[in-house]
Design a protein around this motif. Structure first.
Motif, PDB file in Angstrom:
ATOM      1  N   ASP A  87      10.563  -0.763  -2.301  1.00 28.38           N
ATOM      2  CA  ASP A  87       9.208  -1.173  -1.928  1.00 28.38           C
ATOM      3  C   ASP A  87       9.173  -2.230  -0.826  1.00 28.38           C
ATOM      4  OD1 ASP A  87       8.025   0.592  -3.680  1.00 28.38           O
ATOM      5  OD2 ASP A  87       7.889  -0.871  -5.307  1.00 28.38           O
ATOM      6  N   ALA A  88      10.281  -2.901  -0.575  1.00 24.32           N
ATOM      7  CA  ALA A  88      10.322  -3.866   0.532  1.00 24.32           C
ATOM      8  C   ALA A  88      10.119  -3.155   1.870  1.00 24.32           C
ATOM      9  CB  ALA A  88      11.640  -4.633   0.534  1.00 24.32           C
ATOM     10  N   ARG A  89      10.262  -1.838   1.868  1.00 26.67           N
ATOM     11  CA  ARG A  89       9.983  -1.022   3.048  1.00 26.67           C
ATOM     12  C   ARG A  89       8.553  -1.222   3.534  1.00 26.67           C
ATOM     13  NH1 ARG A  89       7.010   4.097   3.282  1.00 26.67           N
ATOM     14  NH2 ARG A  89       6.358   3.348   1.266  1.00 26.67           N
ATOM     15  N   ASN A  90       7.681  -1.662   2.663  1.00 29.68           N
ATOM     16  CA  ASN A  90       6.277  -1.829   3.039  1.00 29.68           C
ATOM     17  C   ASN A  90       6.106  -2.767   4.228  1.00 29.68           C
ATOM     18  OD1 ASN A  90       5.835  -0.122   0.940  1.00 29.68           O
ATOM     19  ND2 ASN A  90       4.683  -1.566  -0.304  1.00 29.68           N
ATOM     20  N   GLY A 105      -5.770   4.860  -1.267  1.00 31.44           N
ATOM     21  CA  GLY A 105      -4.756   3.852  -1.528  1.00 31.44           C
ATOM     22  C   GLY A 105      -4.677   3.369  -2.948  1.00 31.44           C
ATOM     23  N   ARG A 106      -3.457   2.954  -3.280  1.00 29.75           N
ATOM     24  CA  ARG A 106      -3.167   2.346  -4.567  1.00 29.75           C
ATOM     25  C   ARG A 106      -2.435   1.031  -4.299  1.00 29.75           C
ATOM     26  NH1 ARG A 106      -1.857   8.125  -5.984  1.00 29.75           N
ATOM     27  NH2 ARG A 106       0.284   7.617  -5.419  1.00 29.75           N
ATOM     28  N   SER A 111      -0.397  -3.491  -0.721  1.00 28.19           N
ATOM     29  CA  SER A 111       0.707  -4.314  -0.244  1.00 28.19           C
ATOM     30  C   SER A 111       0.906  -4.145   1.257  1.00 28.19           C
ATOM     31  CB  SER A 111       1.984  -3.917  -0.999  1.00 28.19           C
ATOM     32  OG  SER A 111       3.125  -4.415  -0.373  1.00 28.19           O
ATOM     33  N   GLU A 112       0.946  -2.899   1.731  1.00 31.60           N
ATOM     34  CA  GLU A 112       1.125  -2.636   3.160  1.00 31.60           C
ATOM     35  C   GLU A 112      -0.022  -3.204   3.983  1.00 31.60           C
ATOM     36  OE1 GLU A 112       3.617   1.549   2.967  1.00 31.60           O
ATOM     37  OE2 GLU A 112       1.461   1.579   2.579  1.00 31.60           O
ATOM     38  N   PRO A 140     -11.993  -7.826   2.975  1.00 28.83           N
ATOM     39  CA  PRO A 140     -10.695  -7.933   3.658  1.00 28.83           C
ATOM     40  C   PRO A 140      -9.701  -8.729   2.816  1.00 28.83           C
ATOM     41  CG  PRO A 140     -12.301  -9.384   4.668  1.00 28.83           C
ATOM     42  CD  PRO A 140     -13.038  -8.584   3.634  1.00 28.83           C
ATOM     43  N   PRO A 141      -8.409  -8.665   3.173  1.00 25.35           N
ATOM     44  CA  PRO A 141      -7.393  -9.367   2.380  1.00 25.35           C
ATOM     45  C   PRO A 141      -7.671 -10.857   2.188  1.00 25.35           C
ATOM     46  CG  PRO A 141      -6.334  -7.827   3.835  1.00 25.35           C
ATOM     47  CD  PRO A 141      -7.790  -7.834   4.214  1.00 25.35           C
ATOM     48  N   ASP A 142      -8.222 -11.515   3.166  1.00 25.83           N
ATOM     49  CA  ASP A 142      -8.638 -12.911   3.007  1.00 25.83           C
ATOM     50  C   ASP A 142      -9.642 -13.263   4.096  1.00 25.83           C
ATOM     51  OD1 ASP A 142      -7.194 -13.675   5.347  1.00 25.83           O
ATOM     52  OD2 ASP A 142      -5.436 -14.239   4.190  1.00 25.83           O
ATOM     53  N   GLU A 143      -9.983 -14.542   4.195  1.00 24.23           N
ATOM     54  CA  GLU A 143     -11.055 -14.994   5.088  1.00 24.23           C
ATOM     55  C   GLU A 143     -10.617 -15.224   6.533  1.00 24.23           C
ATOM     56  OE1 GLU A 143      -8.702 -18.495   4.230  1.00 24.23           O
ATOM     57  OE2 GLU A 143      -9.353 -16.857   2.944  1.00 24.23           O
TER      58      GLU A 143
END
Length: 168
Positions: A87-90, A105-106, A111-112, A140-143
């Motif tokens: 999963d570090a491939r992400n 998506g899941r 993560s990606e 979104p992921p953050d602000e």
């Protein structure tokens, strides 16, 4: 020597027969016709069909896979990168594109997307087909507003977004 072709990562998941799956296939074809290299892990039906469609349209596909097996067969790609990182491939997926298309998506997709956001890659979430990508523009992921979030719901709109980013 010619310049590097634009590269777009296809992230996400959608099941065969769903509208998102069909749009993933159409996105792969569009990218190939525009001369954009598709980067895919082919870990879900949606990312795999995008890669297969790009190849069928004569495009280039780079596939970054979690295993370390260079002899992996039946993988839709012109270039296979077996990273051996699970999963570090992400992180590699997030960094390998000038932009990232997000389909459904899941957890792996989230993560990606977060990694792409942290590294300022534009995000192109498919909307109107359900799944996590429907929520990305409003959540979104953050602000920090690290990169643009440019939703699309049709192949024509995706092409306009790619032009907006200067990839076409």
């Amino acid at each position: 020597m010619s310049p590097r072709r634009p590269q777009v990562c296809v992230l996400g998941s959608a099941e065969p027969g769903s509208p998102a799956f069909e749009l993933a296939a159409a996105a792969g074809t569009l990218l190939a016709r525009l001369g954009i290299t598709v980067v895919s892990g082919c870990g879900s039906p949606a990312t795999r069909v995008a890669a297969e469609s790009a190849l069928a349209a004569g495009g280039e596909v780079v596939s970054i896979i979690p295993s370390d097996d260079i002899k992996t067969e039946n993988w839709p790609c012109t270039v296979l990168i077996p990273c051996g990182m699970g999963d570090a491939r992400n992180l590699l997926m997030a960094l390998a594109g000038d932009a990232c298309i997000v389909i459904g998506g899941r957890a792996g997709t989230i993560s990606e997307v977060c990694l792409a956001w942290l590294h300022r890659r534009p995000l192109l979430p498919l909307t109107g087909c359900g799944g996590w990508s429907d929520q990305l523009e409003q959540n979104p992921p953050d602000e920090r507003k690290n990169s643009p979030i440019l939703p699309w719901s049709s192949v024509e709109m995706l092409q306009a977004r790619l032009k907006e980013l200067g990839l076409v």
